[in-house]
Write a protein that holds these residues in place. Structure first.
Motif, PDB file in Angstrom:
ATOM      1  N   ALA A   1      13.435  46.983 -17.324  1.00 47.88           N
ATOM      2  CA  ALA A   1      12.128  47.373 -16.793  1.00 47.88           C
ATOM      3  C   ALA A   1      11.509  46.218 -16.008  1.00 47.88           C
ATOM      4  O   ALA A   1      10.908  46.405 -14.949  1.00 47.88           O
ATOM      5  N   GLN A   2      11.684  44.990 -16.561  1.00 47.11           N
ATOM      6  CA  GLN A   2      11.125  43.828 -15.877  1.00 47.11           C
ATOM      7  C   GLN A   2      11.728  43.642 -14.485  1.00 47.11           C
ATOM      8  O   GLN A   2      11.116  43.041 -13.613  1.00 47.11           O
TER       9      GLN A   2
ATOM     10  N   ILE B   1       2.473  58.924 -22.480  1.00 47.52           N
ATOM     11  CA  ILE B   1       1.385  57.976 -22.289  1.00 47.52           C
ATOM     12  C   ILE B   1       0.912  57.515 -23.675  1.00 47.52           C
ATOM     13  O   ILE B   1       1.205  58.150 -24.677  1.00 47.52           O
ATOM     14  N   ILE B   2       0.238  56.371 -23.739  1.00 48.75           N
ATOM     15  CA  ILE B   2      -0.177  55.848 -25.041  1.00 48.75           C
ATOM     16  C   ILE B   2      -1.519  56.463 -25.393  1.00 48.75           C
ATOM     17  O   ILE B   2      -2.573  56.037 -24.916  1.00 48.75           O
TER      18      ILE B   2
ATOM     19  N   GLU C   1      -6.341  50.987 -19.960  1.00 47.98           N
ATOM     20  CA  GLU C   1      -5.381  50.181 -20.727  1.00 47.98           C
ATOM     21  C   GLU C   1      -3.951  50.634 -20.491  1.00 47.98           C
ATOM     22  O   GLU C   1      -3.029  49.818 -20.377  1.00 47.98           O
TER      23      GLU C   1
ATOM     24  N   GLU D   1      -2.898  49.187 -17.316  1.00 54.93           N
ATOM     25  CA  GLU D   1      -2.643  47.742 -17.475  1.00 54.93           C
ATOM     26  C   GLU D   1      -1.284  47.505 -18.119  1.00 54.93           C
ATOM     27  O   GLU D   1      -0.557  46.572 -17.759  1.00 54.93           O
ATOM     28  N   MET D   2      -0.941  48.362 -19.096  1.00 55.78           N
ATOM     29  CA  MET D   2       0.352  48.189 -19.764  1.00 55.78           C
ATOM     30  C   MET D   2       1.504  48.394 -18.787  1.00 55.78           C
ATOM     31  O   MET D   2       2.575  47.813 -18.950  1.00 55.78           O
ATOM     32  N   GLY D   3       1.268  49.220 -17.763  1.00 52.90           N
ATOM     33  CA  GLY D   3       2.310  49.391 -16.754  1.00 52.90           C
ATOM     34  C   GLY D   3       2.647  48.081 -16.078  1.00 52.90           C
ATOM     35  O   GLY D   3       3.787  47.826 -15.701  1.00 52.90           O
TER      36      GLY D   3
ATOM     37  N   TYR E   1       2.569  45.159 -17.460  1.00 53.58           N
ATOM     38  CA  TYR E   1       2.832  44.142 -18.485  1.00 53.58           C
ATOM     39  C   TYR E   1       3.820  43.069 -18.030  1.00 53.58           C
ATOM     40  O   TYR E   1       3.536  41.869 -18.133  1.00 53.58           O
ATOM     41  N   PRO E   2       4.971  43.450 -17.428  1.00 51.40           N
ATOM     42  CA  PRO E   2       5.898  42.399 -16.979  1.00 51.40           C
ATOM     43  C   PRO E   2       5.320  41.574 -15.829  1.00 51.40           C
ATOM     44  O   PRO E   2       5.467  40.361 -15.804  1.00 51.40           O
TER      45      PRO E   2
ATOM     46  N   ALA F   1       2.299  40.846 -15.326  1.00 53.20           N
ATOM     47  CA  ALA F   1       1.250  39.958 -15.808  1.00 53.20           C
ATOM     48  C   ALA F   1       1.832  38.783 -16.594  1.00 53.20           C
ATOM     49  O   ALA F   1       1.101  37.916 -17.048  1.00 53.20           O
TER      50      ALA F   1
ATOM     51  N   ARG G   1       1.048  54.745 -14.091  1.00 49.58           N
ATOM     52  CA  ARG G   1       1.476  53.596 -14.893  1.00 49.58           C
ATOM     53  C   ARG G   1       2.780  53.013 -14.335  1.00 49.58           C
ATOM     54  O   ARG G   1       2.964  51.804 -14.256  1.00 49.58           O
TER      55      ARG G   1
END
Ligand SMILES: Nc1ncnc2c1ncn2[C@@H]1O[C@H](COP(=O)(O)OP(=O)(O)O)[C@@H](O)[C@H]1O
Ligand SMILES: [Mg+2]
Lengths: 410, 242, 340
Positions: free
Chosen positions: B74-75, B87-88, B95, B98-100, B102-103, B105, B156
């Motif tokens: 994914a990264q 979805i969470i 949020e 934002e999690m989308g 994550y890598p 960031a 996301r």
């Protein structure tokens, strides 16, 4: 003339009263009190040669620390008995045999002494569990055996046959005999009227201690404000103690094992309680002062013996022991020393090496002055003597006397 | 860009993929169509690293990624929008987006990551594309409707700046109006030059947007051709287009 | 007064007992937080948590007393007392990570059922207690009493009215004395540390990227993976935080109740902690905190009203069953909302 007589009589009276006192103050002297039934029983005429008394003390295993000082105490007595000619022409021989710390090793030692050495009586073994296993070996053959450190219930009634039990003695006070005295003395000295009790009710030892406390408090007319319980594994007593302190008791009575005892003492003091805390035998450990520190000041605990007791025979015993071994005696040494003297006294009074006669004399000993105080056996061959009450003062156990009446007064 | 060679996947005794091969080129929309249980999700999950292949190779931008963990894949920009959207639900729309990223960031420590301004700009782009998400940005994602959840799942994935997007049945369980909307979005993405591997049961719509198509049948590639050709293929029509 | 009588509290020193509840509640919450973190992120109950609590205390003891604690009591400090706290926190964290690698990771890889992971953690707890017994014996140990600031705060001698700190101490002591409340500096430290850790943890979980990653993994590990989250790393961090919380609770308890370190010191907390998180809502951070204080209040109340020091445990267990029956999600409504 009249005047002269008065002065003379006064001087004589002063001399009679003061001289022994000054002798005492000089630490012994010729008139130092002597242990033994020198007058109660005449000098023996029929004794001669060596008379062997067995000693089964633990020299290895978990009980070895106790066994070591026991043997020291008994050997000191042996030496004094022979030097003083207590048994007339005969020599008192302490036949010591290592009893280990197991039941089997005690049985082996006892068997060897009875069957091979041919002892007239035995002192020991060290542990109560060993006594239950090994005492019958001697008693069944009509040889008296005296425990000097066995405190479990039922030692002197262990056998189903009463004629066997008749040969089993002990001079070590069971725990249940210590507590009533502790309560009586603390009530008398401090004028305690109401107490709160906290005890562990999931342990045989602490529960039985609690029941003895309740009976003794009743006998002394002390009101019990409340009873709190706890179980093993609890470490926080602050809630129960806060409640207890809110009731404003004159003393807190605690039946607990040492770890819990330490926590209860520390937390009571932290919660601002500065009055007396009366503990059962579980408190009878140096760990109390080490672990609880200053918080342990003012804790009262009963014991069979205390080193600082000023009874004359105790002072001379402590002195002789310290001189002989370079270390102060403990309770085990004092009890073994006294036990050896008791056994020699029974032989002296019997004026015979017959085990039956020695047993009878032992059973009838009454008011024998010793480091434990005046000592007697009751009809069940259990010890009768006044235990001491100790108070933690200045980081160590001191004898609790009238002098402490104002100790807790603000 | 993505090349699959001879991929075989088993779940215990069940053989889910029996040696499939296919490729996705940069800027293409490739679709993988097939019936329920054909092995489509398994294919995507194997590419994503969630499922390990028994045999075969997966090359992404010239690198063999078979042995990589799912997080590493994914990264590297190979982003899957899983079946059922996923979805969470316990987090807000914001949020989730934002999690989308994550890598991007820089992971949990934010180590050598992009600035949050950059990321927020991309989130704003998503809001531009899906204005309904902007209205609900502070709402818990679990409270969104099915269509909105699919928008969020796509958004996301977009925030991750994917090099290749893999969409697993994005139209599943949606009302017809919304299905059309989803495919309109895919068309837009294609127009923007995005590379997409699209898994669908809705073959007609999939073939409409795709450049190239593979038909998966019981773990095997039964047919492969430019999507345009398959639209007229009798067999495919019979099997999937009804 | 009527109501106090009805509640059996007419003789109670209520301010003092409230202070007891606050101090016990801080301890329980701190301990239960660790349980909750692992439960929420991995969905497993780590029943060796109480053993980590106990080992944390030993780590702290060994750090400031040196090797002397191996064979006997600690008579003298080798290093400053405060070193015990970081040692317990770091030691507890590392121990928890090791436990995860040994007891949970292999089962997790094989997708073993939750039950076998639970049983595995019970086994670990037993082994850890036995190891402590082997290494340190069952003897209760502690720090040298003189070194632990355990004397309750009261009006101190030799205050200097010029010193602002002394004025503050005087005011504090007067307030405590007036209300019959007794609390030691260490207990205040426990309360402060517990509150800081709870606030800090809530912040981390709610606001930081780590917290969001943890919540994502807690929601669905596969999704987390697809988003580029290294789930194993998150598990490791969750275990570390959980162990650090257990270790900090262990050392703070050991200090406040000095001497209190023995291999069984965690036993009574193990079930209490479990009840706390069931009461508060499994896996809920706020629930663990609220539950901790609630259990402490119940304990203080039952002890005060009945005089039975352990009746509260029976009561707490009844509550435990009741909650599982009526409100399995715990008292805090929607635990999903703030699950870590
Ligand atoms: N986790 C799993 N364990 C066992 N079998 C599975 C698993 N996931 C999928 N399968 C099986 O693998 C085959 C392919 O499934 P899947 O890839 O989900 O198909 P599709 O996405 O095309 O509907 C089916 O037979 C399915 O039952
Ligand atoms: Mg599928």
């Amino acid at each position: 003339m009249n005047k002269f007589l008065k002065v003379l009589v006064s001087c004589w009276l002063i001399a009679v009263v003061m001289l022994p006192l000054s002798a005492l103050a000089q630490d012994g002297g010729e008139d130092a009190p002597q242990i033994g039934f020198w007058d109660e029983c005449a000098n023996p005429e029929n004794l001669e040669g060596e008379i062997s008394v067995g000693a089964v003390f633990s020299q290895v295993g978990i009980a070895a620390p106790y066994g070591a000082t026991q043997l020291n105490g008994a050997k000191l007595a042996e030496q004094q008995i022979n030097e003083s000619g207590y048994l007339g022409a005969a020599t008192f021989v302490l036949a010591d045999e290592d009893g280990g710390s197991e039941r089997e090793t005690a049985i082996a030692a006892m068997t060897k002494l009875v069957d091979e050495t041919g002892v007239v009586a035995v002192i020991g073994p060290t542990l109560s569990s060993q006594a239950f296993a090994a005492d019958p070996v001697a008693a069944e053959q009509g040889i008296p055996v005296m425990g000097v450190s066995n405190t479990a219930n039922g030692i002197t009634s262990m056998s189903e046959a009463d004629d066997v039990n008749q040969f089993i003695f002990r001079n070590s006070l069971p725990e249940a005999d210590v507590i009533p005295n502790t309560i009586a003395v603390s009530v008398a000295v401090l004028g305690i009227q109401k107490v709160a009790i906290i005890y562990g009710d999931d342990d045989d030892f602490t529960y039985s201690g609690y029941t003895v406390f309740v009976d003794s408090l009743d006998e002394n007319g002390v009101e019990i404000l409340s009873e709190d319980t706890f179980q093993k594994g609890e470490t926080d007593f602050s809630v129960a103690l806060t409640n207890i302190i809110a009731e404003e008791p004159d003393a807190i009575v605690v039946s607990a094992l040492i770890n819990d005892a330490v926590q209860i003492v520390i937390q009571s003091r932290q919660l601002g309680y500065n009055g007396p805390i009366i503990g059962g035998n579980g408190f009878n450990s140096p760990a109390l002062m080490v672990d609880a520190g200053d918080a342990s000041e003012g804790v009262l605990v009963g014991a069979a013996w205390n080193i600082v007791s000023q009874a004359p025979l105790n002072v001379s015993f402590v002195e002789a022991y310290t001189e002989a071994y370079g270390a102060a005696p403990d309770q085990f040494a004092a009890q073994a020393y006294t036990g050896t003297w008791l056994m020699a006294t029974a032989i002296r009074c019997a004026d015979s090496t017959s085990s039956d006669l020695i047993r009878d004399e032992l059973a009838s000993i009454e008011g024998f002055d010793s480091p434990l105080g005046p000592f007697s056996f009751d009809v069940d061959r259990n010890p009768v003597h006044i235990p001491v009450v100790q108070i933690v003062d200045g980081g160590k156990f001191e004898v609790f006397t009238d002098a402490y009446a104002d100790y807790f007064a603000e | 860009m993505l090349a699959i060679q001879n991929l075989e996947v088993r779940y215990g005794a069940i053989i889910a993929l029996r040696g499939i091969s296919f490729a996705v080129e940069q800027g293409q929309v490739v679709t993988l169509i097939g019936a329920n249980g054909a092995g489509k999700s398994t294919t995507l999950n194997t590419i994503s690293g969630l499922v390990k292949a028994r045999m075969g190779s997966i090359q992404f931008q010239g690198q063999a990624i078979n042995t990589w963990g799912a997080d590493r894949i994914a990264q590297h920009g190979l982003i899957q929008v899983p079946e059922g959207r996923q979805i969470i639900a316990t987090m807000t729309v914001q949020e989730n987006l934002e999690m989308g990223a994550y890598p991007r960031a820089g992971g949990w420590l934010g180590w050598r990551g992009e600035s949050s301004d950059n990321i927020q700009a991309d989130i704003e782009d998503v809001f531009q594309r899906f204005p309904r998400l902007r209205e609900r940005r502070r709402q818990k994602a679990g409270s969104l409707s099915g269509g909105e959840q699919q928008m969020l799942a796509l958004g996301r994935a977009l925030v991750a700046q994917p090099k290749l997007m893999m969409l697993d049945e994005p139209s599943m369980g949606l009302a017809p109006v919304l299905v059309n909307e989803v495919f309109a979005i895919i068309k837009d993405l294609k127009a923007e030059g995005k590379t997409i591997l699209l898994v669908e049961q809705n073959a007609r719509k999939a073939l409409d947007v795709a450049d190239y198509a593979y038909v998966l049948e019981r773990g095997q590639i039964a047919k492969s051709a430019p999507a345009f050709d398959l639209r007229d293929d009798a067999e495919v029509i019979e099997a999937y287009l009804g | 007064m009527e109501i106090l009588h009805f509640l059996g509290l007419e003789n109670a020193n209520i301010p003092a007992q409230l202070m007891n509840a606050i101090w016990l509640g801080s301890l329980y919450s701190l301990f239960a937080l660790g349980y909750a973190i692992v439960f929420s992120v991995l969905g497993i109950l780590n029943l060796s948590h109480s053993a980590i609590f106990m080992w944390g205390a030993y780590f702290g003891l060994a750090a400031s007393c040196g090797t002397s604690v191996y064979d006997g009591k600690c008579v003298e400090l080798n290093h400053a007392l405060w070193t015990a706290i970081p040692a317990a926190i770091i030691g507890g964290g590392i121990l928890a990570v090791v436990i995860d690698r040994i007891a949970f990771y292999p089962l997790r890889k094989r997708n073993a059922p939750r039950l076998s992971q639970l049983i595995s953690s019970i086994g670990v707890a037993i082994i850890l207690v036995n190891l402590a017994q082997l290494r340190f014996t069952a003897e209760r140990k502690g720090f040298p009493i003189a070194d632990v600031p355990n004397t309750p705060i009261n009006v101190p001698n030799g205050l200097d009215i010029e010193q602002p700190l002394d004025v503050a101490r005087l005011a504090l002591a007067l307030v405590f004395q007036e209300s019959g409340v007794s609390i030691s500096p260490i207990q205040i430290l426990v309360i402060i540390v517990a509150i800081l850790l709870m606030v800090g943890l809530s912040y981390v979980v709610a606001r930081t990227r780590l917290g969001k990653a943890m919540r994502t993994v807690a929601f669905n590990a596969r999704v987390g993976n697809l988003l580029g989250i290294n789930t194993e790393l998150i598990y490791m961090i969750a275990f570390f935080i959980s162990g650090a919380l257990a270790g900090s609770a262990g050392i703070l308890f050991a200090l406040a109740r000095n001497p209190a370190v023995d291999p069984f010191m965690g036993d009574s907390l193990a079930l209490k902690g479990l009840t706390v998180i069931v009461l508060g809502g499994l896996g809920s951070i706020r629930g663990a905190v609220v539950g901790g204080f609630l259990i402490a209040l119940i304990e203080v109340y039952i002890n005060t009203a009945t005089k039975y020091g352990y009746l509260d445990q029976a009561f707490v267990f009844m509550l435990f069953f009741f909650i599982l029956l009526v409100r399995p999600q715990g008292i805090l409504g929607q635990p999903i909302e703030d699950r870590a």
